[in-house]
Design an enzyme around this catalytic site. Structure first.
Site, PDB file in Angstrom:
ATOM      1  CB  CYS A 111      -0.473   0.039   1.120  1.00  0.00           C
ATOM      2  SG  CYS A 111      -2.412  -1.583   1.370  1.00  0.00           S
ATOM      3  CG  HIS A 168      -3.394   4.099   1.289  1.00  0.00           C
ATOM      4  ND1 HIS A 168      -3.338   3.734  -0.157  1.00  0.00           N
ATOM      5  CD2 HIS A 168      -2.985   2.924   2.193  1.00  0.00           C
ATOM      6  CE1 HIS A 168      -3.972   2.122   0.046  1.00  0.00           C
ATOM      7  NE2 HIS A 168      -3.370   1.849   1.971  1.00  0.00           N
ATOM      8  CG  ASN A 209      -6.416  -0.745   0.466  1.00  0.00           C
ATOM      9  OD1 ASN A 209      -5.449   0.232  -0.098  1.00  0.00           O
ATOM     10  ND2 ASN A 209      -6.292  -0.649   1.822  1.00  0.00           N
TER      11      ASN A 209
HETATM   12  N1  ACO Z   1     -18.834  -7.748   8.485  1.00  0.00           N
HETATM   13  C1  ACO Z   1     -19.281  -8.565   9.788  1.00  0.00           C
HETATM   14  N2  ACO Z   1     -18.346  -8.620  10.822  1.00  0.00           N
HETATM   15  C2  ACO Z   1     -16.990  -8.887  10.635  1.00  0.00           C
HETATM   16  C3  ACO Z   1     -16.194  -8.236   8.656  1.00  0.00           C
HETATM   17  C4  ACO Z   1     -17.782  -8.091   8.112  1.00  0.00           C
HETATM   18  N3  ACO Z   1     -16.886  -7.667   6.582  1.00  0.00           N
HETATM   19  N4  ACO Z   1     -15.420  -8.158   9.213  1.00  0.00           N
HETATM   20  C5  ACO Z   1     -14.830  -8.553  10.173  1.00  0.00           C
HETATM   21  N5  ACO Z   1     -15.664  -8.221  11.562  1.00  0.00           N
HETATM   22  C6  ACO Z   1     -16.265  -9.114  13.004  1.00  0.00           C
HETATM   23  C7  ACO Z   1     -15.502  -9.825  12.946  1.00  0.00           C
HETATM   24  O1  ACO Z   1     -15.126 -11.372  13.046  1.00  0.00           O
HETATM   25  C8  ACO Z   1     -15.182  -9.715  14.732  1.00  0.00           C
HETATM   26  O2  ACO Z   1     -16.545 -10.324  15.536  1.00  0.00           O
HETATM   27  P1  ACO Z   1     -16.694 -10.609  16.417  1.00  0.00           P
HETATM   28  O3  ACO Z   1     -16.656  -9.674  17.668  1.00  0.00           O
HETATM   29  O4  ACO Z   1     -17.385 -11.770  17.329  1.00  0.00           O
HETATM   30  O5  ACO Z   1     -15.245 -12.077  16.803  1.00  0.00           O
HETATM   31  C9  ACO Z   1     -16.397  -8.016  14.635  1.00  0.00           C
HETATM   32  O6  ACO Z   1     -16.728  -7.530  13.313  1.00  0.00           O
HETATM   33  C10 ACO Z   1     -14.742  -7.037  14.988  1.00  0.00           C
HETATM   34  O7  ACO Z   1     -13.629  -7.821  14.043  1.00  0.00           O
HETATM   35  P2  ACO Z   1     -12.606  -6.436  13.922  1.00  0.00           P
HETATM   36  O8  ACO Z   1     -11.327  -6.712  13.019  1.00  0.00           O
HETATM   37  O9  ACO Z   1     -11.954  -6.585  15.870  1.00  0.00           O
HETATM   38  O10 ACO Z   1     -12.963  -5.322  13.406  1.00  0.00           O
HETATM   39  P3  ACO Z   1     -12.622  -3.936  13.169  1.00  0.00           P
HETATM   40  O11 ACO Z   1     -13.205  -2.741  14.539  1.00  0.00           O
HETATM   41  O12 ACO Z   1     -10.939  -3.917  13.825  1.00  0.00           O
HETATM   42  O13 ACO Z   1     -12.662  -3.673  11.823  1.00  0.00           O
HETATM   43  C11 ACO Z   1     -11.270  -3.578  10.553  1.00  0.00           C
HETATM   44  C12 ACO Z   1     -11.888  -4.090  10.954  1.00  0.00           C
HETATM   45  C13 ACO Z   1     -12.254  -2.914   9.247  1.00  0.00           C
HETATM   46  C14 ACO Z   1     -10.275  -4.019   9.370  1.00  0.00           C
HETATM   47  C15 ACO Z   1     -10.419  -2.665  10.899  1.00  0.00           C
HETATM   48  O14 ACO Z   1      -9.406  -3.372  11.664  1.00  0.00           O
HETATM   49  C16 ACO Z   1      -9.308  -1.496   9.976  1.00  0.00           C
HETATM   50  O15 ACO Z   1      -9.836  -1.055   8.780  1.00  0.00           O
HETATM   51  N6  ACO Z   1      -7.776  -1.657   9.813  1.00  0.00           N
HETATM   52  C17 ACO Z   1      -7.028  -1.740   9.066  1.00  0.00           C
HETATM   53  C18 ACO Z   1      -7.383  -2.496   7.987  1.00  0.00           C
HETATM   54  C19 ACO Z   1      -6.365  -1.781   6.975  1.00  0.00           C
HETATM   55  O16 ACO Z   1      -7.138  -0.590   6.264  1.00  0.00           O
HETATM   56  N7  ACO Z   1      -5.189  -3.175   6.219  1.00  0.00           N
HETATM   57  C20 ACO Z   1      -5.305  -2.072   4.733  1.00  0.00           C
HETATM   58  C21 ACO Z   1      -4.095  -2.801   4.564  1.00  0.00           C
HETATM   59  S1  ACO Z   1      -2.995  -1.376   5.407  1.00  0.00           S
HETATM   60  C22 ACO Z   1      -3.668  -0.347   4.807  1.00  0.00           C
HETATM   61  O17 ACO Z   1      -3.827   0.422   4.068  1.00  0.00           O
HETATM   62  C23 ACO Z   1      -3.678   0.688   5.675  1.00  0.00           C
END
Ligand code: ACO
Length: 323
Positions: free
Chosen positions: A116, A250, A280
């Protein structure tokens, strides 16, 4: 020793594949909902490459758009730096395919791989070649087909990404030019590589693999590392948040964008966000967003544009450009 030249942006271009995949459509593929995706990421839809449409195909379209904007002919290009984590082939570099398709018969073309953060790395690389007089006209491209490395059964990752390409044309100008790349800053720390990676590769599994991510841990690192690189480039350039005309981050997640902008006191109205419609697109996201803001007249010549990214590795960085 001669003074370093300035790398000046002459044109910006973007390309998005035709097919749009909405959150509602995704909800029929994996257990998720439009509401969950919007709330956690700000994403509403993303574009997906057509069958047979590759990273090089999209890169060529974005490059042609940027060249048209610049009013330059592909024959003038003597450097192509293409950022991608989803190349057409293990080798040769996708940049050489683009070089051939554009009819460029001089200079060098190569890929950089910083996921990224790829576009920030590619810009920093091209800037160094131009500044040293080793190239005169560079194409800096970010192009990705992340749809091909996603595990479409993993709801925690497949909802986040999309495909697309963006490109800049930059020329080496006199050292006293007002315009140009002011600062670049790139970093990496391989201790974090297990937080965001692809579980395949030619030398390990002999397969392409799928993207794996510990989303909340990536999130935890993103804001701090991004803010640190922005502070670094602003300090080196002697600028403050008030001097930034456009912040083109980004496009990973609206929550990361908002947190960084808030921390650095950059007003919402000066943040270019395309994450809702593009998702993304990894290395393509910054030049794609830049292309939109350039086309609709937001970014004007003379504007100070700040970019930043964090990606797998981790890699991260920032750059400041006077358009
Ligand atoms: N739909 C519904 N529920 C979901 C989904 C989905 N698509 N994905 C995960 N969940 C659930 C999980 O299973 C979890 O359930 P549980 O509590 O029963 O176990 C719950 O949602 C919470 O999961 P988390 O992973 O803790 O959710 P979070 O609030 O952290 O959000 C996310 C997840 C959106 C991926 C967030 O962590 C994020 O944006 N992280 C940054 C990652 C990123 O942007 N990466 C891209 C590459 S790096 C970069 O470009 C910066």
């Amino acid at each position: 020793m001669t003074a370093e030249r300035r790398s000046v942006v002459r044109g910006v271009g973007g390309y998005l594949p035709e097919k749009v995949l909405t959150n509602t459509e995704l909800a029929s593929m994996v257990e998720t909902s439009d509401e969950w995706i919007r709330e956690r990421t700000g994403i509403q839809e993303r574009h997906i490459a057509a069958e047979g449409e590759t990273t090089a195909d999209m890169a060529v379209k974005a490059a042609e758009h940027a060249l048209k904007n610049a009013g330059l002919d592909a024959g003038e290009i003597d450097l192509i730096v293409l950022a991608t984590a989803t190349p057409d082939y293990t080798f040769p570099a996708t940049a050489t395919i683009v070089q051939e398709r554009l009819g460029v018969r001089q200079g060098a073309a190569f890929d950089v791989h910083a996921v990224c953060s790829g576009f920030v790395y590619a810009l920093a690389t091209a800037d160094n070649f131009l500044a040293r007089g080793q190239a005169k006209t560079a194409l800096v491209i970010g192009s990705e087909t992340f749809s091909r490395i996603l595990d479409w059964e993993d709801r925690s990752t497949c909802v986040l990404f999309g495909d697309g390409a963006g490109a800049l044309v930059m020329t080496a100008e006199e050292p006293q030019s007002e315009r140009g790349v002011m600062q670049t800053y790139i970093r990496s720390d391989g201790r974090y590589r297990d937080l965001l990676y692809v579980d395949g590769g030619p030398s390990t599994t002999k397969t392409v693999g799928h993207l794996r991510m510990s989303g909340n841990q990536v999130f935890r690192h993103a804001v701090g590392k991004i803010s640190e690189s922005i502070e670094h480039v602003m300090q080196d350039a002697g600028l403050t948040a008030d001097d930034i005309d456009w912040f083109v981050p980004h496009q990973a997640n609206q929550r990361i964008l908002d947190s960084v902008a808030k921390k650095l006191k950059i007003p919402e109205g000066r943040v270019v966000s395309t994450v809702a419609r593009h998702g993304n697109t990894s290395a393509a996201s910054i030049p794609l967003a830049m292309s939109e803001a350039f086309e609709d007249g937001r970014i004007q010549p003379g504007d100070n544009v700040l970019i930043e990214a964090l990606g797998g590795g981790f890699t991260w960085g920032a750059a400041l450009i006077k358009f």
